[in-house]
Structures are given as structure tokens and as C-alpha cells.
Design a protein around this motif. Structure first.
Motif, PDB file in Angstrom:
ATOM      1  N   LEU A 206       0.856  -1.536  -0.078  1.00 25.52           N
ATOM      2  CA  LEU A 206      -0.167   0.072  -0.101  1.00 25.52           C
ATOM      3  C   LEU A 206       0.899   1.392   0.067  1.00 25.52           C
ATOM      4  CD1 LEU A 206      -2.555  -1.118   2.763  1.00 25.52           C
ATOM      5  CD2 LEU A 206      -2.887  -1.116   0.185  1.00 25.52           C
ATOM      6  N   GLY A 207       0.339   2.351  -0.451  1.00 24.75           N
ATOM      7  CA  GLY A 207       1.118   3.623  -0.335  1.00 24.75           C
ATOM      8  C   GLY A 207       1.430   3.970  -1.630  1.00 24.75           C
ATOM      9  N   VAL A 208       1.482   5.408  -1.990  1.00 26.75           N
ATOM     10  CA  VAL A 208       1.951   6.033  -3.087  1.00 26.75           C
ATOM     11  C   VAL A 208       3.342   5.947  -3.534  1.00 26.75           C
ATOM     12  CG1 VAL A 208       1.776   8.383  -4.371  1.00 26.75           C
ATOM     13  CG2 VAL A 208      -0.310   7.522  -3.526  1.00 26.75           C
ATOM     14  N   ARG A 209       3.699   5.830  -4.706  1.00 32.01           N
ATOM     15  CA  ARG A 209       5.082   6.114  -4.954  1.00 32.01           C
ATOM     16  C   ARG A 209       5.192   7.032  -6.189  1.00 32.01           C
ATOM     17  NH1 ARG A 209       9.005   4.075  -8.995  1.00 32.01           N
ATOM     18  NH2 ARG A 209      11.123   4.283  -8.189  1.00 32.01           N
ATOM     19  N   VAL A 210       6.099   8.201  -6.092  1.00 30.65           N
ATOM     20  CA  VAL A 210       6.349   9.243  -7.221  1.00 30.65           C
ATOM     21  C   VAL A 210       7.887   8.904  -7.625  1.00 30.65           C
ATOM     22  CG1 VAL A 210       6.220  11.514  -7.965  1.00 30.65           C
ATOM     23  CG2 VAL A 210       4.462  10.564  -6.470  1.00 30.65           C
ATOM     24  N   ASN A 211       7.998   8.719  -8.828  1.00 28.55           N
ATOM     25  CA  ASN A 211       9.349   8.621  -9.371  1.00 28.55           C
ATOM     26  C   ASN A 211       9.595   9.591 -10.546  1.00 28.55           C
ATOM     27  OD1 ASN A 211      10.874   6.986 -11.956  1.00 28.55           O
ATOM     28  ND2 ASN A 211      11.804   7.063  -9.999  1.00 28.55           N
ATOM     29  N   MET A 212      10.700  10.162 -10.602  1.00 24.62           N
ATOM     30  CA  MET A 212      10.994  11.461 -11.502  1.00 24.62           C
ATOM     31  C   MET A 212      12.423  10.971 -12.137  1.00 24.62           C
ATOM     32  SD  MET A 212      10.234  14.863  -9.311  1.00 24.62           S
ATOM     33  CE  MET A 212      10.259  14.197  -7.696  1.00 24.62           C
ATOM     34  N   THR A 213      12.307  10.766 -13.566  1.00 22.09           N
ATOM     35  CA  THR A 213      13.554  10.251 -14.176  1.00 22.09           C
ATOM     36  C   THR A 213      13.964  11.487 -14.935  1.00 22.09           C
ATOM     37  OG1 THR A 213      12.150   8.947 -15.972  1.00 22.09           O
ATOM     38  CG2 THR A 213      13.285   7.863 -14.216  1.00 22.09           C
ATOM     39  N   PHE A 214      15.196  11.815 -14.571  1.00 26.59           N
ATOM     40  CA  PHE A 214      15.683  12.934 -15.329  1.00 26.59           C
ATOM     41  C   PHE A 214      16.510  12.796 -16.579  1.00 26.59           C
ATOM     42  CE2 PHE A 214      14.725  14.569 -11.043  1.00 26.59           C
ATOM     43  CZ  PHE A 214      14.173  15.902 -11.107  1.00 26.59           C
ATOM     44  N   ARG A 215      16.149  13.302 -17.713  1.00 26.42           N
ATOM     45  CA  ARG A 215      16.887  12.921 -18.772  1.00 26.42           C
ATOM     46  C   ARG A 215      17.675  14.202 -19.757  1.00 26.42           C
ATOM     47  NH1 ARG A 215      13.433   7.843 -20.279  1.00 26.42           N
ATOM     48  NH2 ARG A 215      12.090   7.883 -18.275  1.00 26.42           N
ATOM     49  N   LYS A 216      18.384  13.931 -20.419  1.00 24.36           N
ATOM     50  CA  LYS A 216      19.115  14.766 -21.441  1.00 24.36           C
ATOM     51  C   LYS A 216      18.615  14.571 -22.698  1.00 24.36           C
ATOM     52  CE  LYS A 216      21.501  18.335 -22.377  1.00 24.36           C
ATOM     53  NZ  LYS A 216      21.238  19.503 -21.746  1.00 24.36           N
ATOM     54  N   LEU A 217      17.673  15.291 -23.375  1.00 18.80           N
ATOM     55  CA  LEU A 217      16.954  15.012 -24.784  1.00 18.80           C
ATOM     56  C   LEU A 217      18.068  15.748 -25.723  1.00 18.80           C
ATOM     57  CD1 LEU A 217      14.978  13.830 -23.073  1.00 18.80           C
ATOM     58  CD2 LEU A 217      13.330  14.707 -24.783  1.00 18.80           C
ATOM     59  N   LYS A 218      18.080  15.046 -26.966  1.00 21.47           N
ATOM     60  CA  LYS A 218      18.777  15.879 -27.700  1.00 21.47           C
ATOM     61  C   LYS A 218      18.208  17.159 -28.386  1.00 21.47           C
ATOM     62  CE  LYS A 218      20.536  11.615 -30.126  1.00 21.47           C
ATOM     63  NZ  LYS A 218      20.388  10.818 -31.275  1.00 21.47           N
ATOM     64  N   VAL A 219      18.982  18.179 -28.665  1.00 23.38           N
ATOM     65  CA  VAL A 219      18.239  19.579 -29.379  1.00 23.38           C
ATOM     66  C   VAL A 219      18.983  19.763 -30.446  1.00 23.38           C
ATOM     67  CG1 VAL A 219      17.737  20.306 -26.812  1.00 23.38           C
ATOM     68  CG2 VAL A 219      20.018  20.802 -27.738  1.00 23.38           C
ATOM     69  N   LYS A 220      18.150  20.616 -31.178  1.00 27.76           N
ATOM     70  CA  LYS A 220      18.608  21.088 -32.336  1.00 27.76           C
ATOM     71  C   LYS A 220      19.203  22.585 -32.428  1.00 27.76           C
ATOM     72  CE  LYS A 220      15.332  18.385 -35.401  1.00 27.76           C
ATOM     73  NZ  LYS A 220      14.105  18.643 -36.321  1.00 27.76           N
ATOM     74  N   LEU A 221      20.361  22.757 -32.962  1.00 28.68           N
ATOM     75  CA  LEU A 221      20.794  23.890 -33.225  1.00 28.68           C
ATOM     76  C   LEU A 221      19.827  25.108 -33.529  1.00 28.68           C
ATOM     77  CD1 LEU A 221      24.254  23.327 -34.650  1.00 28.68           C
ATOM     78  CD2 LEU A 221      23.926  23.806 -32.261  1.00 28.68           C
ATOM     79  N   PRO A 222      20.115  26.277 -33.250  1.00 26.91           N
ATOM     80  CA  PRO A 222      18.848  27.341 -33.636  1.00 26.91           C
ATOM     81  C   PRO A 222      19.108  27.414 -35.102  1.00 26.91           C
ATOM     82  CG  PRO A 222      20.172  28.137 -31.812  1.00 26.91           C
ATOM     83  CD  PRO A 222      20.902  26.916 -32.202  1.00 26.91           C
ATOM     84  N   ASN A 223      18.040  27.883 -35.836  1.00 30.73           N
ATOM     85  CA  ASN A 223      18.086  28.191 -37.378  1.00 30.73           C
ATOM     86  C   ASN A 223      18.603  26.838 -38.185  1.00 30.73           C
ATOM     87  OD1 ASN A 223      17.124  30.816 -36.856  1.00 30.73           O
ATOM     88  ND2 ASN A 223      19.480  31.112 -36.440  1.00 30.73           N
ATOM     89  N   ALA A 224      18.281  25.556 -37.484  1.00 28.58           N
ATOM     90  CA  ALA A 224      18.606  24.454 -38.179  1.00 28.58           C
ATOM     91  C   ALA A 224      17.729  24.195 -39.322  1.00 28.58           C
ATOM     92  CB  ALA A 224      18.739  23.148 -37.320  1.00 28.58           C
ATOM     93  N   THR A 225      18.377  23.927 -40.504  1.00 24.59           N
ATOM     94  CA  THR A 225      17.591  23.370 -41.600  1.00 24.59           C
ATOM     95  C   THR A 225      17.036  22.166 -41.805  1.00 24.59           C
ATOM     96  OG1 THR A 225      19.400  22.763 -42.987  1.00 24.59           O
ATOM     97  CG2 THR A 225      18.895  24.947 -42.928  1.00 24.59           C
ATOM     98  N   PRO A 226      16.153  21.713 -42.375  1.00 19.95           N
ATOM     99  CA  PRO A 226      15.494  20.388 -42.384  1.00 19.95           C
ATOM    100  C   PRO A 226      16.504  19.278 -42.753  1.00 19.95           C
ATOM    101  CG  PRO A 226      14.032  21.821 -43.584  1.00 19.95           C
ATOM    102  CD  PRO A 226      15.186  22.856 -43.412  1.00 19.95           C
ATOM    103  N   SER A 227      17.870  19.497 -43.449  1.00 21.13           N
ATOM    104  CA  SER A 227      18.513  18.567 -43.859  1.00 21.13           C
ATOM    105  C   SER A 227      19.629  18.533 -42.875  1.00 21.13           C
ATOM    106  CB  SER A 227      19.247  19.153 -45.101  1.00 21.13           C
ATOM    107  OG  SER A 227      19.800  20.491 -44.887  1.00 21.13           O
ATOM    108  N   SER A 228      19.747  19.567 -41.920  1.00 24.81           N
ATOM    109  CA  SER A 228      20.605  19.641 -40.749  1.00 24.81           C
ATOM    110  C   SER A 228      20.601  18.377 -39.666  1.00 24.81           C
ATOM    111  CB  SER A 228      20.781  20.870 -39.959  1.00 24.81           C
ATOM    112  OG  SER A 228      20.793  22.037 -40.551  1.00 24.81           O
TER     113      SER A 228
END
Length: 237
Positions: A206-228
């Protein structure tokens, strides 16, 4: 499989342990005291906004399923996470969660930009066996899992065991860790490429469990083109 005596990378964790095996590297220890964890859990329970059942379905072997828990996500602007056919968009960081993120980031030496939150109402709720190795994740970054509330077993199983490979490597026995209230588990690369993990149902609990998984997601460079190409954020050390 036993934890080694050498200190893990998260040296500031209380009573820390380092677990190592064939392509597995994890450190585990206390991040928050009992009173601190109680306050943080109370804040989570009052402020987290969970997705509806329709919004949090996953696709497994071509069929859609409701997940046996509640789920939501927070992160930097315009960041979303795709897994098992589902796309989870992030909500803006609440102030209290930004403080937690910064504390975990400092310990791990990585600027996490996303957190996936799972709420287990009791031991009936669970997490099925899977790997966190989606293409959207930075493969060089750790994943840090903060547990609050009811302690639950967390089980690692090597992929060769799961797939019943004839060539099972040495040091690939299952590993079970009880994730307790206020503790942090850090899964270092390449753990998630070689090991599955799960949070099995424990119907008597019985009892609540809260879990947080911190992750590093990929990001695109500013002004990236579709082909980048999608590039990794260099802030993760």
C-alpha cells in the motif's frame, strides 16, 4: 552480483553504493532526508498535473495499451519525448521542480532538460520491462531516477537473458535494488543499451510512489535547416 566498495560518481549521496556488471554502471544513495522527502512528496502530490488515460497510452507489438500508472512530463521549452509510439510533451518547470533538477544536475555533472514523472497509487501499479535507449536521448548522458514514497523493487535484466541468447556473457545475473523514499539511482551509459529494467507489481503493498527520471534529450541548433542533423547539447559533461 554485489556492489563495489569504490565510491560512485555521485559522491555527495548519503550511504552511496556503486553497482557494476557487464556493461552496467549505476550509483545509488540517499539524496533527501526523510523530512525533506516527505515535504517534496507532498508538493508533488499537490502540484503535478498528470495526463489523462487517453494521452498516456503506449503501443506494444502493434496494439495500444493503457499504462498501469499515472504519467506527466516537465522540461525546457518545445521539448517532447517519444517512446513506445507515444509522444509526451513537456510542461514548464514549476519552481520547486527546477530546484530539484538543479540539485540532481549538479550531482551528475549534466544539465538535464527533461523529467518524466510516474505515479504509482499502490503496489498494483507497475512498470513493464524496457530500455531507455530511444533515439531522442543523448546517449552520453546518464539517467537519474528520484524515488519518493513507498519503496519498490527495481530489477535489471541483461538483454542476453531476456532474449534467451546461447551466448550469455559473464556477470549478467539479474540485479534487484529497493528504491527507497528520498533516494537517487543514476544509470550511467552504456547501461540502457545492454540491460532492461522494470518495476514489478507488488500487489500486497500500500502507499503512493512518485518517481522522477531526469533525462538529457537531444536539441537542434538554432536556425537548423530540415537537412541539418540533430546535434547534442554540449552542456552535458
Amino acid at each position: 552480483m554485489q556492489s563495489t566498495a569504490r565510491p560512485c560518481s555521485c559522491a555527495e549521496l548519503g550511504s552511496s553504493k556503486h553497482f557494476s556488471a557487464n556493461q552496467l554502471s549505476c550509483c545509488y544513495g540517499l539524496l533527501y532526508s526523510r523530512s525533506e522527502a516527505d515535504l517534496l512528496l507532498s508538493e508533488c502530490e499537490s502540484k503535478f498535473k498528470y495526463l489523462s488515460k487517453e494521452q498516456s497510452r503506449v503501443k506494444v507489438y502493434g496494439k495500444w495499451h493503457d499504462i498501469p500508472r499515472q504519467q506527466c512530463a516537465y522540461g525546457d521549452p518545445d521539448i517532447s519525448y517519444k517512446f513506445s509510439g507515444a509522444m509526451v510533451s513537456s510542461q514548464p518547470w514549476p519552481e520547486f521542480l527546477s530546484i530539484v533538477r538543479d540539485k540532481v544536475s549538479a550531482l551528475c555533472g549534466c544539465d538535464f532538460n527533461f523529467v518524466l514523472v510516474n505515479r504509482y497509487k499502490d503496489g498494483i501499479d507497475y512498470m513493464g520491462e524496457h530500455q531507455d535507449n530511444e533515439k531522442g536521448l543523448d546517449p552520453q548522458a546518464p539517467i537519474a531516477s528520484l524515488s519518493l514514497g513507498r519503496g519498490r523493487d527495481f530489477v535489471f535484466r541483461h538483454k542476453s537473458v531476456r532474449h534467451r541468447s546461447r551466448h550469455r556473457p559473464a556477470d549478467s545475473d539479474n540485479l534487484k535494488i529497493e528504491l527507497r523514499h528520498g533516494t537517487l539511482l543514476v544509470m550511467n551509459p552504456p547501461t540502457n543499451n545492454h540491460w532492461y529494467h522494470s518495476l514489478p507489481a507488488r500487489k500486497q503493498l500500500l502507499g503512493v510512489r512518485v518517481n522522477m527520471t531526469f533525462r538529457k534529450l537531444k536539441v537542434k541548433l538554432p536556425n537548423a535547416t530540415p537537412s541539418s542533423k540533430t546535434l547534442l547539447d554540449p552542456r552535458c559533461s
